[in-house]
Write a protein that holds these residues in place. Structure first.
Motif, PDB file in Angstrom:
ATOM      1  N   SER A 231      51.712  81.122   0.798  1.00 54.50           N
ATOM      2  CA  SER A 231      52.510  82.340   0.670  1.00 54.50           C
ATOM      3  C   SER A 231      51.778  83.557   1.216  1.00 54.50           C
ATOM      4  N   ALA A 232      50.475  83.492   1.263  1.00 54.07           N
ATOM      5  CA  ALA A 232      49.695  84.628   1.757  1.00 54.07           C
ATOM      6  C   ALA A 232      49.827  84.816   3.255  1.00 54.07           C
ATOM      7  N   CYS A 233      50.243  83.740   3.955  1.00 57.48           N
ATOM      8  CA  CYS A 233      50.323  83.847   5.415  1.00 57.48           C
ATOM      9  C   CYS A 233      51.729  83.596   5.933  1.00 57.48           C
ATOM     10  N   VAL A 234      52.733  83.796   5.087  1.00 51.26           N
ATOM     11  CA  VAL A 234      54.114  83.569   5.504  1.00 51.26           C
ATOM     12  C   VAL A 234      54.489  84.446   6.681  1.00 51.26           C
ATOM     13  N   SER A 235      54.081  85.698   6.624  1.00 53.39           N
ATOM     14  CA  SER A 235      54.491  86.637   7.661  1.00 53.39           C
ATOM     15  C   SER A 235      53.950  86.270   9.032  1.00 53.39           C
ATOM     16  N   SER A 236      52.884  85.460   9.066  1.00 51.76           N
ATOM     17  CA  SER A 236      52.294  85.115  10.351  1.00 51.76           C
ATOM     18  C   SER A 236      52.712  83.739  10.849  1.00 51.76           C
ATOM     19  N   LEU A 237      53.667  83.106  10.150  1.00 51.40           N
ATOM     20  CA  LEU A 237      54.102  81.781  10.568  1.00 51.40           C
ATOM     21  C   LEU A 237      54.747  81.836  11.948  1.00 51.40           C
ATOM     22  N   LEU A 238      54.318  80.934  12.801  1.00 46.67           N
ATOM     23  CA  LEU A 238      54.853  80.885  14.150  1.00 46.67           C
ATOM     24  C   LEU A 238      55.275  79.469  14.486  1.00 46.67           C
ATOM     25  N   ILE A 239      56.377  79.355  15.225  1.00 45.63           N
ATOM     26  CA  ILE A 239      56.810  78.046  15.686  1.00 45.63           C
ATOM     27  C   ILE A 239      55.747  77.494  16.629  1.00 45.63           C
ATOM     28  N   GLY A 240      55.363  76.262  16.404  1.00 45.31           N
ATOM     29  CA  GLY A 240      54.367  75.639  17.254  1.00 45.31           C
ATOM     30  C   GLY A 240      52.944  75.809  16.762  1.00 45.31           C
ATOM     31  N   ASN A 241      52.727  76.577  15.694  1.00 46.66           N
ATOM     32  CA  ASN A 241      51.389  76.769  15.151  1.00 46.66           C
ATOM     33  C   ASN A 241      50.965  75.490  14.433  1.00 46.66           C
ATOM     34  N   GLN A 242      50.031  74.753  15.008  1.00 48.39           N
ATOM     35  CA  GLN A 242      49.655  73.442  14.491  1.00 48.39           C
ATOM     36  C   GLN A 242      48.967  73.516  13.132  1.00 48.39           C
ATOM     37  N   LEU A 243      48.117  74.519  12.932  1.00 50.05           N
ATOM     38  CA  LEU A 243      47.406  74.643  11.659  1.00 50.05           C
ATOM     39  C   LEU A 243      48.383  74.874  10.515  1.00 50.05           C
ATOM     40  N   GLN A 244      49.285  75.828  10.699  1.00 46.15           N
ATOM     41  CA  GLN A 244      50.254  76.126   9.656  1.00 46.15           C
ATOM     42  C   GLN A 244      51.239  74.971   9.471  1.00 46.15           C
ATOM     43  N   SER A 245      51.506  74.245  10.558  1.00 47.65           N
ATOM     44  CA  SER A 245      52.373  73.076  10.461  1.00 47.65           C
ATOM     45  C   SER A 245      51.733  72.010   9.578  1.00 47.65           C
ATOM     46  N   LYS A 246      50.420  71.825   9.715  1.00 50.66           N
ATOM     47  CA  LYS A 246      49.711  70.841   8.890  1.00 50.66           C
ATOM     48  C   LYS A 246      49.707  71.262   7.419  1.00 50.66           C
ATOM     49  N   LEU A 247      49.544  72.556   7.171  1.00 49.36           N
ATOM     50  CA  LEU A 247      49.557  73.052   5.796  1.00 49.36           C
ATOM     51  C   LEU A 247      50.936  72.848   5.163  1.00 49.36           C
ATOM     52  N   MET A 248      51.977  73.117   5.944  1.00 45.55           N
ATOM     53  CA  MET A 248      53.340  72.928   5.450  1.00 45.55           C
ATOM     54  C   MET A 248      53.603  71.451   5.165  1.00 45.55           C
ATOM     55  N   TRP A 249      53.113  70.594   6.054  1.00 49.72           N
ATOM     56  CA  TRP A 249      53.275  69.145   5.869  1.00 49.72           C
ATOM     57  C   TRP A 249      52.578  68.704   4.582  1.00 49.72           C
ATOM     58  N   THR A 250      51.394  69.254   4.333  1.00 45.31           N
ATOM     59  CA  THR A 250      50.644  68.922   3.120  1.00 45.31           C
ATOM     60  C   THR A 250      51.400  69.354   1.871  1.00 45.31           C
ATOM     61  N   PHE A 251      52.147  70.441   1.982  1.00 47.21           N
ATOM     62  CA  PHE A 251      52.951  70.929   0.862  1.00 47.21           C
ATOM     63  C   PHE A 251      54.172  70.042   0.623  1.00 47.21           C
ATOM     64  N   LEU A 252      54.847  69.643   1.712  1.00 49.12           N
ATOM     65  CA  LEU A 252      56.114  68.925   1.586  1.00 49.12           C
ATOM     66  C   LEU A 252      55.965  67.422   1.345  1.00 49.12           C
ATOM     67  N   LYS A 253      55.005  66.812   1.999  1.00 54.57           N
ATOM     68  CA  LYS A 253      54.884  65.351   1.939  1.00 54.57           C
ATOM     69  C   LYS A 253      54.826  64.802   0.517  1.00 54.57           C
ATOM     70  N   PRO A 254      54.032  65.376  -0.393  1.00 53.61           N
ATOM     71  CA  PRO A 254      53.983  64.829  -1.760  1.00 53.61           C
ATOM     72  C   PRO A 254      55.289  65.001  -2.533  1.00 53.61           C
TER      73      PRO A 254
END
Length: 226
Positions: A17-40
């Motif tokens: 939530s601290a970096c929501v404003s900087s989320l960008l399409i194609g950002n691999q690092l943030q994509s991995k973090l989101m995947w870690t949140f959703l997968k479980p």
């Protein structure tokens, strides 16, 4: 184990939530973090784990939907499971109206782990709409990818909408399809009749040919030898 997954997902959500404003399409690092949140959370009821209230989800949804957020959420809160189809993580509404409609109201939220793009499909009062995150200033819009369930629902609603907006064209297409079907049926029937006629002719000619050969053989036997 189930409780551990929920706690882990909540902690990851708070970090994200601290970096929501900087989320960008194609950002691999943030994509991995989101995947870690959703997968479980796959297989969980989104309402039980407060999925829609997680800042990483809610903030992105409100940015995408604007004034469509509330009517979309009214449908999405009927979802019973967080699902995954390939690279797509999604939730789909299970709302069924009391009165039968040509197209059922439906909403779906999708996150593409390959592009980090979030998209929403909304079918309200028969009208299908798609909302998706885009890269600001991009020359071309990025077309979101939807899982089979949502894709089929959208295409069905779109077909009904087109038929309602242009009934003459829809009727013409229906008549063309009916005509093609009728012509194909007639062709098959004619082909079947021809095949049957040929088979009957062959069956009738074979005994006659055998009889004729037999008579000629008897005549040859009856002739005196020279």
């Amino acid at each position: 184990m189930r409780l551990y997954k929920i706690i882990a997902a909540v902690l990851i959500s708070l970090c994200l939530s601290a970096c929501v404003s900087s989320l960008l399409i194609g950002n691999q690092l943030q994509s991995k973090l989101m995947w870690t949140f959703l997968k479980p959370l796959v297989g969980f009821d989104p309402n039980e784990v407060n999925f829609f209230e997680a800042p990483i989800i809610k903030d992105r949804m409100t940015a995408i939907l604007g004034d469509k957020y509330e009517p979309t959420m009214k449908l999405l809160r009927t979802a019973q499971e967080i699902q995954q189809e390939g690279a797509l993580f999604y939730v789909a509404s299970r709302y069924a109206p009391a009165q039968v409609q040509a197209v059922t109201d439906k909403a779906g939220l999708v996150w593409n782990s390959q592009t980090n793009q979030m998209a929403v499909m909304l079918i309200k009062d028969g009208k299908p709409e798609i909302f998706s995150e885009q890269i600001a200033g991009a020359a071309e819009a990025i077309t979101p990818v939807f899982p089979t369930e949502l894709k089929n629902a959208y295409e069905k609603a779109q077909s009904v909408q087109q038929a309602l907006s242009n009934p003459a064209a829809a009727m013409g297409e229906a008549l063309d399809n009916k005509l093609d079907s009728t012509l194909n049926k007639v062709k098959e029937e004619q082909k079947s009749k021809v095949d049957n006629t040929l088979n009957d002719a062959i069956k009738q000619s074979l005994p006659n040919a055998d009889q004729q050969e037999l008579e000629e053989a008897l005549k040859r036997e009856a002739q005196p030898a020279h």
